[in-house]
Design an enzyme around this catalytic site. Structure first.
Site, PDB file in Angstrom:
ATOM      1  N   ASN A  47       0.844  -1.192   0.000  1.00 43.39           N
ATOM      2  CA  ASN A  47       0.000   0.000   0.000  1.00 43.39           C
ATOM      3  C   ASN A  47       0.886   1.252   0.000  1.00 43.39           C
ATOM      4  O   ASN A  47       1.968   1.283   0.606  1.00 43.39           O
ATOM      5  CB  ASN A  47      -1.019   0.005   1.143  1.00 43.39           C
ATOM      6  N   ILE A  48       0.412   2.263  -0.691  1.00 44.18           N
ATOM      7  CA  ILE A  48       1.147   3.536  -0.800  1.00 44.18           C
ATOM      8  C   ILE A  48       0.145   4.640  -0.487  1.00 44.18           C
ATOM      9  O   ILE A  48      -0.785   4.881  -1.273  1.00 44.18           O
ATOM     10  CB  ILE A  48       1.741   3.705  -2.209  1.00 44.18           C
ATOM     11  N   CYS A  58      -4.062   0.550  -2.583  1.00 45.92           N
ATOM     12  CA  CYS A  58      -3.873  -0.682  -1.802  1.00 45.92           C
ATOM     13  C   CYS A  58      -2.760  -1.547  -2.409  1.00 45.92           C
ATOM     14  O   CYS A  58      -2.458  -1.453  -3.610  1.00 45.92           O
ATOM     15  CB  CYS A  58      -5.150  -1.508  -1.791  1.00 45.92           C
ATOM     16  N   GLU A  60      -2.840  -4.665  -3.151  1.00 42.42           N
ATOM     17  CA  GLU A  60      -3.326  -5.582  -4.194  1.00 42.42           C
ATOM     18  C   GLU A  60      -3.348  -4.897  -5.552  1.00 42.42           C
ATOM     19  O   GLU A  60      -2.961  -5.458  -6.574  1.00 42.42           O
ATOM     20  CB  GLU A  60      -4.747  -6.061  -3.858  1.00 42.42           C
ATOM     21  N   CYS A  96     -10.147  -5.076   0.070  1.00 40.64           N
ATOM     22  CA  CYS A  96     -11.301  -4.166   0.067  1.00 40.64           C
ATOM     23  C   CYS A  96     -12.145  -4.374  -1.199  1.00 40.64           C
ATOM     24  O   CYS A  96     -11.717  -5.026  -2.160  1.00 40.64           O
ATOM     25  CB  CYS A  96     -10.827  -2.714   0.167  1.00 40.64           C
TER      26      CYS A  96
HETATM   27  N1  THU Z   1      -5.233  -1.555   2.464  1.00 32.99           N
HETATM   28  C1  THU Z   1      -4.651  -2.364   1.529  1.00 32.99           C
HETATM   29  O1  THU Z   1      -3.559  -2.091   1.038  1.00 32.99           O
HETATM   30  N2  THU Z   1      -5.321  -3.483   1.171  1.00 32.99           N
HETATM   31  C2  THU Z   1      -6.514  -3.888   1.692  1.00 32.99           C
HETATM   32  O2  THU Z   1      -7.016  -4.925   1.298  1.00 32.99           O
HETATM   33  C3  THU Z   1      -7.178  -3.082   2.712  1.00 32.99           C
HETATM   34  C4  THU Z   1      -6.527  -1.799   3.055  1.00 32.99           C
HETATM   35  C5  THU Z   1      -4.500  -0.356   2.905  1.00 32.99           C
HETATM   36  C6  THU Z   1      -5.068   0.962   2.489  1.00 32.99           C
HETATM   37  C7  THU Z   1      -4.534   1.885   3.568  1.00 32.99           C
HETATM   38  O3  THU Z   1      -3.226   2.294   3.192  1.00 32.99           O
HETATM   39  C8  THU Z   1      -4.413   0.990   4.790  1.00 32.99           C
HETATM   40  O4  THU Z   1      -4.451  -0.334   4.305  1.00 32.99           O
HETATM   41  C9  THU Z   1      -5.504   1.200   5.815  1.00 32.99           C
HETATM   42  O5  THU Z   1      -6.752   1.130   5.233  1.00 32.99           O
END
Ligand code: THU
Length: 138
Positions: A47-48, A58, A60, A96
């Site tokens: 995630n960035i 995210c 993914e 998500c």
């Molecule tokens: N996030 C992801 O990278 N993948 C997910 O499936 C759920 C949430 C990240 C987004 C944000 O940077 C952090 O997690 C908190 O929501």
């Protein structure tokens, strides 16, 4: 080409490595993903985040977009790991809704989604289980 030898534990290991690169100064929740293509390659993502929160991407989708940019469009499985940066143990991070819709753009219902705490504790779901009615343009 069909999925070669990538096993679940290898993919989880790659997701854990990817998580180390997460940029999450706002939520402090770090996520890693490892996507296995139909020809057996792994694309990792993290995630960035962004100070304008909604621009965050995210883990993914980072992995998917890297792969698509490399010309890959067929995928077998993705492993996902996540957890607050202060916690030693990771938790199940079930992807998500936005990411599930991105999976559906490229994958069939049998695409495997591996939700892992570590290499030995994980659950495997299919895309049709996690997103039974995805949006499609006919
Ligand atoms: N996030 C992801 O990278 N993948 C997910 O499936 C759920 C949430 C990240 C987004 C944000 O940077 C952090 O997690 C908190 O929501």
């Amino acid at each position: 080409m069909k999925w070669v030898i990538m096993n679940e534990k290898q993919l989880i290991k790659a997701a854990i490595k990817a998580r180390a690169l997460a940029y999450a100064p706002y939520s402090h929740f770090k996520v890693g993903a490892a996507l296995c293509t139909a020809d057996g390659e792994i694309y990792q993502g993290c995630n960035i985040e962004n100070s304008s929160y909604s621009l965050t991407i995210c883990a993914e989708r980072t992995a998917f977009f890297k792969a698509v940019y490399d010309g890959k469009k067929q995928f077998e499985a993705i492993a996902i790991v996540g957890g607050h940066e202060d916690n030693v143990e990771l938790e199940i991070c079930p992807a998500c809704g936005a990411c599930r819709q991105v999976f559906a753009e490229f994958c069939e219902g049998d695409f495997k989604i591996i939700l892992a705490k570590n290499e030995n504790e994980y659950i495997v779901k299919t895309l049709s289980q996690l997103l039974p009615m995805s949006f499609e343009l006919k």
